[in-house]
Motif scaffolding. Structure first.
Motif, mmCIF file in Angstrom:
data_model
loop_
_atom_site.group_PDB
_atom_site.id
_atom_site.type_symbol
_atom_site.label_atom_id
_atom_site.label_comp_id
_atom_site.label_asym_id
_atom_site.label_seq_id
_atom_site.Cartn_x
_atom_site.Cartn_y
_atom_site.Cartn_z
ATOM 1 N N GLU A 58 0.833 -1.211 0.000
ATOM 2 C CA GLU A 58 0.000 0.000 0.000
ATOM 3 C C GLU A 58 0.866 1.259 0.000
ATOM 4 O O GLU A 58 0.555 2.240 -0.680
ATOM 5 C CB GLU A 58 -0.948 -0.021 1.205
ATOM 6 N N MET A 59 1.973 1.240 0.724
ATOM 7 C CA MET A 59 2.886 2.395 0.730
ATOM 8 C C MET A 59 3.501 2.592 -0.645
ATOM 9 O O MET A 59 3.631 3.730 -1.119
ATOM 10 C CB MET A 59 3.978 2.194 1.787
ATOM 11 N N LYS A 60 3.867 1.521 -1.309
ATOM 12 C CA LYS A 60 4.431 1.625 -2.660
ATOM 13 C C LYS A 60 3.399 2.221 -3.623
ATOM 14 O O LYS A 60 3.734 3.059 -4.451
ATOM 15 C CB LYS A 60 4.901 0.253 -3.149
ATOM 16 N N ARG A 61 2.147 1.798 -3.486
ATOM 17 C CA ARG A 61 1.079 2.367 -4.327
ATOM 18 C C ARG A 61 0.958 3.867 -4.058
ATOM 19 O O ARG A 61 0.847 4.666 -4.987
ATOM 20 C CB ARG A 61 -0.255 1.665 -4.047
ATOM 21 N N TRP A 62 1.020 4.274 -2.784
ATOM 22 C CA TRP A 62 0.917 5.694 -2.434
ATOM 23 C C TRP A 62 2.070 6.478 -3.075
ATOM 24 O O TRP A 62 1.853 7.561 -3.629
ATOM 25 C CB TRP A 62 0.941 5.852 -0.906
ATOM 26 N N LEU A 63 3.288 5.935 -3.011
ATOM 27 C CA LEU A 63 4.454 6.617 -3.594
ATOM 28 C C LEU A 63 4.350 6.711 -5.123
ATOM 29 O O LEU A 63 4.809 7.681 -5.720
ATOM 30 C CB LEU A 63 5.745 5.888 -3.207
ATOM 31 N N ARG A 64 3.747 5.725 -5.756
ATOM 32 C CA ARG A 64 3.601 5.717 -7.222
ATOM 33 C C ARG A 64 2.466 6.610 -7.705
ATOM 34 O O ARG A 64 2.565 7.231 -8.760
ATOM 35 C CB ARG A 64 3.304 4.298 -7.717
ATOM 36 N N GLU A 65 1.349 6.637 -6.946
ATOM 37 C CA GLU A 65 0.112 7.192 -7.490
ATOM 38 C C GLU A 65 -0.468 8.388 -6.750
ATOM 39 O O GLU A 65 -1.282 9.110 -7.315
ATOM 40 C CB GLU A 65 -0.966 6.094 -7.522
ATOM 41 N N VAL A 66 -0.110 8.610 -5.493
ATOM 42 C CA VAL A 66 -0.791 9.637 -4.701
ATOM 43 C C VAL A 66 0.125 10.830 -4.438
ATOM 44 O O VAL A 66 -0.054 11.890 -5.022
ATOM 45 C CB VAL A 66 -1.341 9.045 -3.382
ATOM 46 N N GLY A 67 1.074 10.672 -3.536
ATOM 47 C CA GLY A 67 1.990 11.763 -3.204
ATOM 48 C C GLY A 67 1.302 12.914 -2.501
ATOM 49 O O GLY A 67 0.191 12.785 -2.000
ATOM 50 N N SER A 68 1.985 14.054 -2.475
ATOM 51 C CA SER A 68 1.399 15.239 -1.847
ATOM 52 C C SER A 68 0.458 15.919 -2.841
ATOM 53 O O SER A 68 0.563 15.698 -4.049
ATOM 54 C CB SER A 68 2.507 16.203 -1.413
ATOM 55 N N PRO A 69 -0.458 16.758 -2.343
ATOM 56 C CA PRO A 69 -1.453 17.364 -3.244
ATOM 57 C C PRO A 69 -0.865 18.121 -4.432
ATOM 58 O O PRO A 69 -1.437 18.097 -5.520
ATOM 59 C CB PRO A 69 -2.239 18.302 -2.322
ATOM 60 N N GLN A 70 0.281 18.807 -4.258
ATOM 61 C CA GLN A 70 0.840 19.599 -5.350
ATOM 62 C C GLN A 70 1.923 18.873 -6.140
ATOM 63 O O GLN A 70 2.473 19.421 -7.085
ATOM 64 C CB GLN A 70 1.398 20.911 -4.806
ATOM 65 N N SER A 71 2.223 17.637 -5.760
ATOM 66 C CA SER A 71 3.274 16.906 -6.476
ATOM 67 C C SER A 71 2.756 16.400 -7.818
ATOM 68 O O SER A 71 1.543 16.293 -8.041
ATOM 69 C CB SER A 71 3.773 15.726 -5.642
ATOM 70 N N LYS A 72 3.687 16.114 -8.700
ATOM 71 C CA LYS A 72 3.366 15.459 -9.977
ATOM 72 C C LYS A 72 4.363 14.320 -10.127
ATOM 73 O O LYS A 72 5.511 14.525 -10.510
ATOM 74 C CB LYS A 72 3.462 16.443 -11.136
ATOM 75 N N ILE A 73 3.919 13.129 -9.797
ATOM 76 C CA ILE A 73 4.790 11.959 -9.821
ATOM 77 C C ILE A 73 4.922 11.442 -11.245
ATOM 78 O O ILE A 73 3.916 11.154 -11.901
ATOM 79 C CB ILE A 73 4.231 10.850 -8.905
ATOM 80 N N GLU A 74 6.154 11.375 -11.721
ATOM 81 C CA GLU A 74 6.409 10.774 -13.034
ATOM 82 C C GLU A 74 6.556 9.270 -12.898
ATOM 83 O O GLU A 74 6.007 8.507 -13.687
ATOM 84 C CB GLU A 74 7.663 11.371 -13.673
ATOM 85 N N ARG A 75 7.343 8.855 -11.903
ATOM 86 C CA ARG A 75 7.514 7.429 -11.656
ATOM 87 C C ARG A 75 8.146 7.233 -10.280
ATOM 88 O O ARG A 75 8.753 8.147 -9.741
ATOM 89 C CB ARG A 75 8.355 6.757 -12.730
ATOM 90 N N ALA A 76 7.982 6.041 -9.763
ATOM 91 C CA ALA A 76 8.645 5.642 -8.520
ATOM 92 C C ALA A 76 9.399 4.355 -8.811
ATOM 93 O O ALA A 76 8.867 3.448 -9.447
ATOM 94 C CB ALA A 76 7.630 5.435 -7.409
ATOM 95 N N GLU A 77 10.644 4.309 -8.373
ATOM 96 C CA GLU A 77 11.467 3.116 -8.554
ATOM 97 C C GLU A 77 11.706 2.473 -7.201
ATOM 98 O O GLU A 77 11.924 3.166 -6.199
ATOM 99 C CB GLU A 77 12.807 3.473 -9.199
ATOM 100 N N PHE A 78 11.660 1.150 -7.184
ATOM 101 C CA PHE A 78 11.860 0.385 -5.954
ATOM 102 C C PHE A 78 12.998 -0.596 -6.184
ATOM 103 O O PHE A 78 13.018 -1.298 -7.192
ATOM 104 C CB PHE A 78 10.568 -0.346 -5.572
ATOM 105 N N ARG A 79 13.955 -0.623 -5.243
ATOM 106 C CA ARG A 79 15.126 -1.477 -5.377
ATOM 107 C C ARG A 79 15.392 -2.200 -4.056
ATOM 108 O O ARG A 79 14.989 -1.742 -2.994
ATOM 109 C CB ARG A 79 16.364 -0.642 -5.723
#
Length: 96
Positions: A58-79
């Motif tokens: 669920e945290m990974k989904r939040w980092l990929r798709e939600v973020g802060s209200p003014q953010s614009k997430i292009e991508r999230a990488e997990f390693r």
């Protein structure tokens, strides 16, 4: 007992100057995730998150798709996702 996992993450896009770290900390605390995050010189936010497998998903989904209200997430990488015997952190902190 669910498996405990640890993963390193980096989020790309407009994620600095938009309270992304603060909202990441709030989301982590709400979900029960421990770890840390910080800004990088590459204008990304990186960190480490640890939690039970379903919570970490669920945290990974939040980092990929939600973020802060003014953010614009292009991508999230997990390693380096791996199982851990116990959590390395007490809470979720913002490093400066």
């Amino acid at each position: 007992m669910p498996r405990l996992l640890s993963v390193d993450f980096e989020v790309f896009g407009r994620v600095q100057g938009v309270f992304f770290r603060k909202y990441t900390q709030q989301a982590a605390r709400r979900l029960g995730v421990v770890g840390w995050c910080r800004n990088t010189p590459r204008d990304t936010v990186e960190g480490q998150a640890q939690a039970a497998a379903p919570v970490l998903a669920e945290m990974k989904r939040w980092l990929r798709e939600v973020g802060s209200p003014q953010s614009k997430i292009e991508r999230a990488e997990f390693r380096n996702e791996r199982e851990v015997a116990e959590l390395d952190y007490q809470g979720f902190t913002v490093k400066h």
